[in-house]
Design an enzyme around this catalytic site. Structure first.
Site, PDB file in Angstrom:
ATOM      1  N   ASP A   7    -108.622 -12.988 -39.096  1.00 13.71           N
ATOM      2  CA  ASP A   7    -110.053 -12.732 -39.216  1.00 13.71           C
ATOM      3  C   ASP A   7    -110.646 -14.041 -39.728  1.00 13.71           C
ATOM      4  O   ASP A   7    -110.566 -14.346 -40.913  1.00 13.71           O
ATOM      5  CB  ASP A   7    -110.311 -11.584 -40.198  1.00 13.71           C
ATOM      6  CG  ASP A   7    -111.784 -11.267 -40.331  1.00 13.71           C
ATOM      7  OD1 ASP A   7    -112.533 -11.417 -39.339  1.00 13.71           O
ATOM      8  OD2 ASP A   7    -112.196 -10.866 -41.432  1.00 13.71           O
ATOM      9  N   GLU A  67    -110.120 -12.852 -34.108  1.00 17.67           N
ATOM     10  CA  GLU A  67    -111.385 -12.236 -33.736  1.00 17.67           C
ATOM     11  C   GLU A  67    -112.338 -13.333 -33.265  1.00 17.67           C
ATOM     12  O   GLU A  67    -112.440 -14.389 -33.880  1.00 17.67           O
ATOM     13  CB  GLU A  67    -111.980 -11.514 -34.941  1.00 17.67           C
ATOM     14  CG  GLU A  67    -113.254 -10.780 -34.626  1.00 17.67           C
ATOM     15  CD  GLU A  67    -113.765  -9.962 -35.806  1.00 17.67           C
ATOM     16  OE1 GLU A  67    -114.963 -10.043 -36.081  1.00 17.67           O
ATOM     17  OE2 GLU A  67    -112.945  -9.272 -36.450  1.00 17.67           O
ATOM     18  N   ASP A 141    -111.020  -8.592 -45.411  1.00 16.49           N
ATOM     19  CA  ASP A 141    -110.656  -9.629 -44.451  1.00 16.49           C
ATOM     20  C   ASP A 141    -109.205  -9.490 -43.990  1.00 16.49           C
ATOM     21  O   ASP A 141    -108.895  -9.697 -42.821  1.00 16.49           O
ATOM     22  CB  ASP A 141    -110.876 -11.017 -45.059  1.00 16.49           C
ATOM     23  CG  ASP A 141    -112.331 -11.241 -45.454  1.00 16.49           C
ATOM     24  OD1 ASP A 141    -113.180 -11.294 -44.560  1.00 16.49           O
ATOM     25  OD2 ASP A 141    -112.595 -11.346 -46.662  1.00 16.49           O
TER      26      ASP A 141
END
Length: 168
Positions: A7, A67, A141
């Site tokens: 992330d 991501e 996260d």
């Protein structure tokens, strides 16, 4: 299959490693890499690169997934996330492993079956998929990074089934 999910962020980067063996998801590692907001961007990216490379060398993922940045109203944030995503790409290049990226809605749909899930819904499904105890608490996260890894594994499994079906 061992996957490093990321992330991306330039202040906080979620990291999650999942191993998928015989239909079972297993948590290998999760955490959040942090860099000071007071550091210039090039120093933050260097610090994140060093920490992520260390984790990658230690846990030896065979694929890395991150991501993709979502551009909404804040282009500056999207650019920063893209820069952090580039760190993950460089790690993949250094380690000689494939790199993949996924949109936030694709990750949520893969994990919760709904592309607009809340952070709490993703967190609860990650805990469920990995069969983690109720006492397990992880930063948002890191949970998001685990969701990226789960999404990638699910995507690879689906692609494998499609490829097999094509040859039948």
């Amino acid at each position: 299959m061992r996957v490093l999910g990321i992330d991306p962020g330039t202040f906080k980067m979620g990291v999650g490693i999942i191993e998928y063996i015989n239909g079972e998801f297993n948590l290998v590692y999760s955490g959040v890499l942090k860099a000071s907001r007071n550091m210039p961007i090039h120093q933050r990216l260097d610090l994140l690169h060093k920490k992520l490379l260390e984790i990658s060398i230690k846990y030896k993922p065979i694929e890395i997934a991150a991501e993709q940045p979502f551009v909404s109203n804040n282009v500056k944030t999207a650019i920063a996330i893209g820069q952090a995503q580039s760190v993950a790409m460089i790690i993949a290049g250094c380690q000689g492993v494939e790199f993949f990226n996924y949109m936030p809605t694709e990750i949520k749909k893969s994990v919760t079956d709904y592309g607009l899930s809340t952070k709490m819904q993703v967190y609860e499904m990650v805990k469920s998929i990995l069969e983690l105890p109720d006492s397990w608490i992880e930063k948002e996260d890191a949970t998001d990074a685990l969701a990226v890894a789960i999404c990638h594994i699910n995507n690879m499994q689906f692609s494998s089934v499609l490829n097999t079906a094509e040859y039948m």
